[in-house]
Design a protein around this motif. Structure first.
Motif, PDB file in Angstrom:
ATOM      1  N   ASP A   1       0.802  -1.222   0.000  1.00 20.94           N
ATOM      2  CA  ASP A   1       0.000   0.000   0.000  1.00 20.94           C
ATOM      3  C   ASP A   1       0.843   1.283   0.000  1.00 20.94           C
ATOM      4  N   ALA A   2       2.144   1.163  -0.276  1.00 23.59           N
ATOM      5  CA  ALA A   2       3.017   2.342  -0.302  1.00 23.59           C
ATOM      6  C   ALA A   2       2.596   3.308  -1.412  1.00 23.59           C
ATOM      7  N   GLU A   3       2.794   4.577  -1.143  1.00 24.81           N
ATOM      8  CA  GLU A   3       2.539   5.582  -2.172  1.00 24.81           C
ATOM      9  C   GLU A   3       3.739   5.597  -3.116  1.00 24.81           C
ATOM     10  N   LEU A   4       3.503   5.249  -4.379  1.00 25.01           N
ATOM     11  CA  LEU A   4       4.574   5.136  -5.366  1.00 25.01           C
ATOM     12  C   LEU A   4       4.251   6.002  -6.583  1.00 25.01           C
ATOM     13  N   PRO A   5       5.275   6.508  -7.254  1.00 26.31           N
ATOM     14  CA  PRO A   5       5.008   7.285  -8.470  1.00 26.31           C
ATOM     15  C   PRO A   5       4.502   6.360  -9.568  1.00 26.31           C
ATOM     16  N   GLU A   6       3.533   6.824 -10.308  1.00 17.52           N
ATOM     17  CA  GLU A   6       2.976   6.033 -11.405  1.00 17.52           C
ATOM     18  C   GLU A   6       3.088   6.799 -12.708  1.00 17.52           C
ATOM     19  N   LEU A   7       3.115   6.052 -13.794  1.00 18.03           N
ATOM     20  CA  LEU A   7       3.127   6.683 -15.105  1.00 18.03           C
ATOM     21  C   LEU A   7       1.811   7.425 -15.315  1.00 18.03           C
ATOM     22  N   PRO A   8       1.866   8.580 -15.934  1.00 19.56           N
ATOM     23  CA  PRO A   8       0.635   9.348 -16.152  1.00 19.56           C
ATOM     24  C   PRO A   8      -0.175   8.789 -17.316  1.00 19.56           C
ATOM     25  N   ASP A   9      -1.369   9.329 -17.478  1.00 15.63           N
ATOM     26  CA  ASP A   9      -2.161   9.014 -18.662  1.00 15.63           C
ATOM     27  C   ASP A   9      -1.523   9.714 -19.856  1.00 15.63           C
ATOM     28  N   PRO A  10      -1.460   9.050 -21.012  1.00 17.97           N
ATOM     29  CA  PRO A  10      -0.921   9.696 -22.201  1.00 17.97           C
ATOM     30  C   PRO A  10      -1.932  10.698 -22.774  1.00 17.97           C
ATOM     31  N   PRO A  11      -1.488  11.550 -23.675  1.00 15.13           N
ATOM     32  CA  PRO A  11      -2.431  12.461 -24.324  1.00 15.13           C
ATOM     33  C   PRO A  11      -3.561  11.666 -24.995  1.00 15.13           C
ATOM     34  N   GLU A  12      -4.764  12.198 -24.931  1.00 18.34           N
ATOM     35  CA  GLU A  12      -5.925  11.505 -25.502  1.00 18.34           C
ATOM     36  C   GLU A  12      -5.738  11.169 -26.966  1.00 18.34           C
ATOM     37  N   ALA A  13      -5.010  11.980 -27.699  1.00 22.02           N
ATOM     38  CA  ALA A  13      -4.814  11.755 -29.130  1.00 22.02           C
ATOM     39  C   ALA A  13      -4.014  10.478 -29.412  1.00 22.02           C
TER      40      ALA A  13
ATOM     41  N   ARG B   1      -8.544   4.340 -25.586  1.00 24.17           N
ATOM     42  CA  ARG B   1      -9.310   4.147 -24.339  1.00 24.17           C
ATOM     43  C   ARG B   1      -8.423   4.538 -23.168  1.00 24.17           C
ATOM     44  N   GLY B   2      -9.003   4.560 -21.993  1.00 21.65           N
ATOM     45  CA  GLY B   2      -8.242   4.917 -20.804  1.00 21.65           C
ATOM     46  C   GLY B   2      -7.196   3.872 -20.450  1.00 21.65           C
ATOM     47  N   VAL B   3      -6.234   4.280 -19.668  1.00 21.28           N
ATOM     48  CA  VAL B   3      -5.159   3.402 -19.205  1.00 21.28           C
ATOM     49  C   VAL B   3      -5.700   2.436 -18.160  1.00 21.28           C
ATOM     50  N   HIS B   4      -5.206   1.204 -18.188  1.00 23.85           N
ATOM     51  CA  HIS B   4      -5.524   0.219 -17.150  1.00 23.85           C
ATOM     52  C   HIS B   4      -4.304   0.108 -16.251  1.00 23.85           C
ATOM     53  N   ARG B   5      -4.542   0.063 -14.952  1.00 23.23           N
ATOM     54  CA  ARG B   5      -3.463  -0.048 -13.965  1.00 23.23           C
ATOM     55  C   ARG B   5      -3.790  -1.155 -12.978  1.00 23.23           C
ATOM     56  N   TRP B   6      -2.746  -1.928 -12.603  1.00 28.11           N
ATOM     57  CA  TRP B   6      -2.898  -2.964 -11.595  1.00 28.11           C
ATOM     58  C   TRP B   6      -1.695  -2.930 -10.677  1.00 28.11           C
TER      59      TRP B   6
END
Length: 83
Positions: free
Chosen positions: A56-68, A72-77
Motif C-alpha cells: 500500500d506504499a505511495e509510489l510514483p505512477e506513469l501518467p495518462d498519455p495524451p488523448e490523441a 481508451r483509458g489506461v488500465h493499472r494494476w
C-alpha cells in the motif's frame, strides 16, 4: 516486499510505436528497482515497474498519455510478490 505496478494502454490504430516512445520518455522519481516496456498486437503497450516497498506504499505512477494517442483509458494494476 516487492510490489509490481502494471500500466497498460491501447494506442490509436497504427499508433503503437508512438505510444511506446511516449511512455519510454516518461521518468519516475524516485526510480523503480526495475522497469520493462512491452508491445503487443492491436497497438498495446505495457509497462511493469518493480519496487522495494509495502503493497500500500505511495509510489510514483506513469501518467495518462495524451488523448490523441489512445483509444481508451489506461488500465493499472498493483501486485505483490509471493514466495
Amino acid at each position: 516486499m516487492t510490489v509490481a505496478l502494471m500500466w497498460e494502454a491501447r494506442a490509436v490504430e497504427g499508433g503503437g510505436p508512438e505510444l511506446l516512445a511516449w511512455v519510454r520518455a516518461r521518468t519516475l522519481t524516485p526510480a523503480p528497482v526495475r522497469r520493462e516496456s512491452f508491445s503487443a498486437p492491436q497497438d498495446r503497450v505495457l509497462v511493469i515497474t518493480w519496487w522495494d516497498a509495502a503493497y500500500d506504499a505511495e509510489l510514483p505512477e506513469l501518467p495518462d498519455p495524451p488523448e490523441a494517442l489512445c483509444r481508451r483509458g489506461v488500465h493499472r494494476w498493483r501486485f505483490e510478490s509471493v514466495a
